[in-house]
Design a protein around this motif. Structure first.
Motif, mmCIF file in Angstrom:
data_model
loop_
_atom_site.group_PDB
_atom_site.id
_atom_site.type_symbol
_atom_site.label_atom_id
_atom_site.label_comp_id
_atom_site.label_asym_id
_atom_site.label_seq_id
_atom_site.Cartn_x
_atom_site.Cartn_y
_atom_site.Cartn_z
ATOM 1 N N ILE A 18 -81.352 -44.159 -76.009
ATOM 2 C CA ILE A 18 -81.207 -44.615 -74.641
ATOM 3 C C ILE A 18 -80.475 -43.505 -73.887
ATOM 4 O O ILE A 18 -79.498 -42.950 -74.387
ATOM 5 C CB ILE A 18 -80.383 -45.915 -74.566
ATOM 6 C CG1 ILE A 18 -81.016 -47.010 -75.418
ATOM 7 C CG2 ILE A 18 -80.201 -46.357 -73.133
ATOM 8 C CD1 ILE A 18 -82.337 -47.508 -74.920
ATOM 9 N N SER A 19 -80.943 -43.203 -72.672
ATOM 10 C CA SER A 19 -80.304 -42.111 -71.927
ATOM 11 C C SER A 19 -79.934 -42.542 -70.517
ATOM 12 O O SER A 19 -80.375 -43.580 -70.023
ATOM 13 C CB SER A 19 -81.231 -40.896 -71.862
ATOM 14 O OG SER A 19 -82.374 -41.184 -71.096
ATOM 15 N N GLY A 20 -79.103 -41.731 -69.909
ATOM 16 C CA GLY A 20 -78.715 -41.892 -68.518
ATOM 17 C C GLY A 20 -78.694 -40.527 -67.867
ATOM 18 O O GLY A 20 -78.431 -39.524 -68.532
ATOM 19 N N GLN A 21 -79.002 -40.488 -66.573
ATOM 20 C CA GLN A 21 -79.048 -39.215 -65.864
ATOM 21 C C GLN A 21 -78.163 -39.244 -64.632
ATOM 22 O O GLN A 21 -77.987 -40.292 -64.014
ATOM 23 C CB GLN A 21 -80.475 -38.905 -65.431
ATOM 24 C CG GLN A 21 -81.411 -38.713 -66.599
ATOM 25 C CD GLN A 21 -82.802 -38.321 -66.141
ATOM 26 O OE1 GLN A 21 -82.956 -37.446 -65.301
ATOM 27 N NE2 GLN A 21 -83.807 -38.967 -66.701
ATOM 28 N N LEU A 22 -77.637 -38.084 -64.305
ATOM 29 C CA LEU A 22 -76.805 -37.909 -63.119
ATOM 30 C C LEU A 22 -77.339 -36.702 -62.366
ATOM 31 O O LEU A 22 -77.631 -35.670 -62.974
ATOM 32 C CB LEU A 22 -75.354 -37.665 -63.552
ATOM 33 C CG LEU A 22 -74.360 -37.402 -62.451
ATOM 34 C CD1 LEU A 22 -73.628 -38.712 -62.142
ATOM 35 C CD2 LEU A 22 -73.354 -36.373 -62.886
ATOM 36 N N ASP A 23 -77.487 -36.836 -61.074
ATOM 37 C CA ASP A 23 -77.995 -35.753 -60.235
ATOM 38 C C ASP A 23 -77.207 -35.817 -58.929
ATOM 39 O O ASP A 23 -77.481 -36.671 -58.087
ATOM 40 C CB ASP A 23 -79.487 -35.954 -59.995
ATOM 41 C CG ASP A 23 -80.144 -34.778 -59.289
ATOM 42 O OD1 ASP A 23 -79.419 -33.954 -58.695
ATOM 43 O OD2 ASP A 23 -81.385 -34.690 -59.326
ATOM 44 N N LYS A 24 -76.206 -34.941 -58.789
ATOM 45 C CA LYS A 24 -75.303 -34.997 -57.642
ATOM 46 C C LYS A 24 -75.040 -33.611 -57.075
ATOM 47 O O LYS A 24 -75.055 -32.625 -57.806
ATOM 48 C CB LYS A 24 -73.937 -35.564 -58.042
ATOM 49 C CG LYS A 24 -73.877 -37.032 -58.250
ATOM 50 C CD LYS A 24 -72.427 -37.448 -58.457
ATOM 51 C CE LYS A 24 -72.301 -38.952 -58.471
ATOM 52 N NZ LYS A 24 -70.916 -39.373 -58.594
ATOM 53 N N ILE A 25 -74.735 -33.603 -55.797
ATOM 54 C CA ILE A 25 -74.216 -32.391 -55.162
ATOM 55 C C ILE A 25 -72.741 -32.664 -54.912
ATOM 56 O O ILE A 25 -72.387 -33.626 -54.222
ATOM 57 C CB ILE A 25 -74.963 -32.081 -53.855
ATOM 58 C CG1 ILE A 25 -76.420 -31.744 -54.188
ATOM 59 C CG2 ILE A 25 -74.291 -30.927 -53.112
ATOM 60 C CD1 ILE A 25 -77.301 -31.502 -52.993
#
Length: 73
Positions: free
Chosen positions: A4-11
């Motif tokens: 199971i994975s989670g992703q983060l995409d932030k500036i």
């Protein structure tokens, strides 16, 4: 079984003196996302991380992408 994975995409703004602390905080956030998705907390780790400096923005802005994964509960 799969992971199971989670992703983060932030500036985010990352000051050079606080870089390590800020990246650690973001790693904890992405691990929490994976745990919320159903990963076992003991097995979650960050498996991908990229940092792209955004020199055209003020304030040491960086585009951070992270992915964490762990075994299914």
């Amino acid at each position: 079984m799969g992971e199971i994975s989670g992703q983060l995409d932030k500036i985010v703004s990352i000051e050079p003196t606080d870089r390590l602390a800020r990246l650690t905080q973001l790693e904890q956030e992405v691990q929490a996302i994976a745990i919320e998705a159903g990963a076992c907390p003991d097995s979650v780790s960050v498996i991908e991380r990229s940092e792209i400096p955004l020199s055209y923005l003020k304030g040491n802005m960086v585009h951070v992408k992270m992915k964490a994964a762990g075994q299914m509960r």
